[in-house]
Design a protein around this motif. Structure first.
Motif, PDB file in Angstrom:
ATOM      1  N   VAL A  66      19.095 -67.968-125.641  1.00  0.00           N
ATOM      2  CA  VAL A  66      20.135 -69.268-126.108  1.00  0.00           C
ATOM      3  C   VAL A  66      19.368 -70.501-126.032  1.00  0.00           C
ATOM      4  N   ALA A  67      18.511 -70.631-124.983  1.00  0.00           N
ATOM      5  CA  ALA A  67      17.770 -71.988-124.825  1.00  0.00           C
ATOM      6  C   ALA A  67      16.805 -72.131-126.172  1.00  0.00           C
TER       7      ALA A  67
ATOM      8  N   ASP B 104      19.037 -72.809-129.236  1.00  0.00           N
ATOM      9  CA  ASP B 104      19.557 -74.111-128.967  1.00  0.00           C
ATOM     10  C   ASP B 104      18.611 -75.118-129.262  1.00  0.00           C
TER      11      ASP B 104
ATOM     12  N   VAL C  33      23.386 -72.895-134.088  1.00  0.00           N
ATOM     13  CA  VAL C  33      24.750 -72.637-133.669  1.00  0.00           C
ATOM     14  C   VAL C  33      24.897 -71.342-132.743  1.00  0.00           C
ATOM     15  N   VAL C  34      24.701 -71.428-131.543  1.00  0.00           N
ATOM     16  CA  VAL C  34      24.527 -70.178-130.855  1.00  0.00           C
ATOM     17  C   VAL C  34      25.268 -70.054-129.468  1.00  0.00           C
ATOM     18  N   ARG C  35      25.866 -68.989-129.098  1.00  0.00           N
ATOM     19  CA  ARG C  35      26.546 -68.675-128.142  1.00  0.00           C
ATOM     20  C   ARG C  35      26.210 -67.130-127.490  1.00  0.00           C
TER      21      ARG C  35
END
Length: 295
Positions: free
Chosen positions: A265-266, A269, A274-276
């Motif tokens: 995720v890091a 990002d 666009v990440v979750r």
């Protein structure tokens, strides 16, 4: 405990998890290190019976057992052939003959891709569990692990996917190469993100960057965790460069609830993606529940 209606099983290479279920409700859970890698095909049934134990005393006969993962591999309990993409996530398992008449076992098949050649087994159930609650999702799922998967999802189908051996390479380099003397436990986020940037931007220098990790450890005494974090960053950076067609401009969900997932995720990002994230155990079980309901 209330008598289980059915049993959900996630059978991996090194571990196995079983849940006693009543519909979608968890009654109890048990874990074991009797993964596929430690068992001969003839030993799976006995291993399952040991895990079920007293759950069988009050369970219906035969007791439905729905299994995902490596139990369906060619080297596993009973091969469940791959289904080629594009396709919906499979919910109908392959029946497994058992000696014990109390068991009604089904193993879910994995997915395959012809070009480029690729396979997955177990991750498809996570994908199915995710889609059970987000049926309208159109984007990319990243499933970090020893062999990280990137899957393009559209109209409830797995359109295509790609596997990267990033986790296995990290294990080999950090545990069996000269870098094992430098990659002590610890984490340095800045070093990780620098590694991601260098892995993506200068892949031709990857092998040299690896040895620099060892040399810097000898010459500069960097902060604890620096080399380990930078090695992870270099490898994930290479992966992000190779998987760019999957995540660039897409809605990306990382299916992971551990530190590795947080690292992905890091890294994404930092690239403006666009990440979750979503937890993996919940989606694995949701996928098995979907398969049980499908009958």
């Amino acid at each position: 405990m209330t008598a289980p209606e059915w049993i959900a099983v996630d059978w991996g290479t090194s571990h196995v998890r079983v849940w006693a279920m009543n519909g979608a409700t968890i009654l109890a859970r048990r874990d074991s290190d009797q993964g596929m890698g430690r068992l001969h095909a003839s030993e799976f049934e006995a291993a399952l019976l040991t895990l079920l134990g007293d759950w069988l005393d009050t369970a219906p006969v035969p007791l439905p057992v729905v299994i995902c993962g490596m139990a369906g591999a060619r080297q596993g309990w009973h091969e469940a052939p791959y289904i080629p993409v594009p396709c919906e996530v499979p919910v109908h398992g392959v029946a497994v003959p058992t000696k014990d008449a109390r068991l009604n076992v089904r193993i879910l098949p994995g997915l395959s891709q012809a070009k480029p050649a690729d396979v997955m087994r177990g991750e498809e159930t996570q994908i199915g569990g995710f889609l059970a609650s987000q049926a309208d999702f159109d984007g990319v799922l990243c499933l970090p692990g020893t062999h990280t998967k990137w899957a393009h999802i559209s109209a409830r189908e797995v359109v295509s996917f790609r596997t990267f051996m990033t986790g296995e390479m990290f294990a080999l380099l950090s545990q069996q190469s000269v870098l094992r003397f430098s990659t002590a436990d610890g984490w340095d986020k800045a070093a990780f993100l620098d590694g991601v940037a260098d892995g993506m931007g200068r892949p031709a220098g990857f092998a040299a960057e690896l040895f620099s990790l060892r040399a810097r450890d000898l010459l500069e005494d960097p902060p604890k965790g620096h080399a380990r974090a930078r090695l992870s960053g270099l490898l994930i950076g290479l992966e992000l460069a190779g998987s760019r067609p999957y995540w660039l401009g897409q809605d990306v969900v990382v299916l992971s609830d551990d530190s590795l997932g947080q690292a992905y995720v890091a890294a994404l990002d930092a690239q403006g993606a666009v990440v979750r994230s979503a937890a993996t155990e919940g989606v694995t079980l949701a996928g098995l529940v979907t398969a049980f309901k499908a009958g």
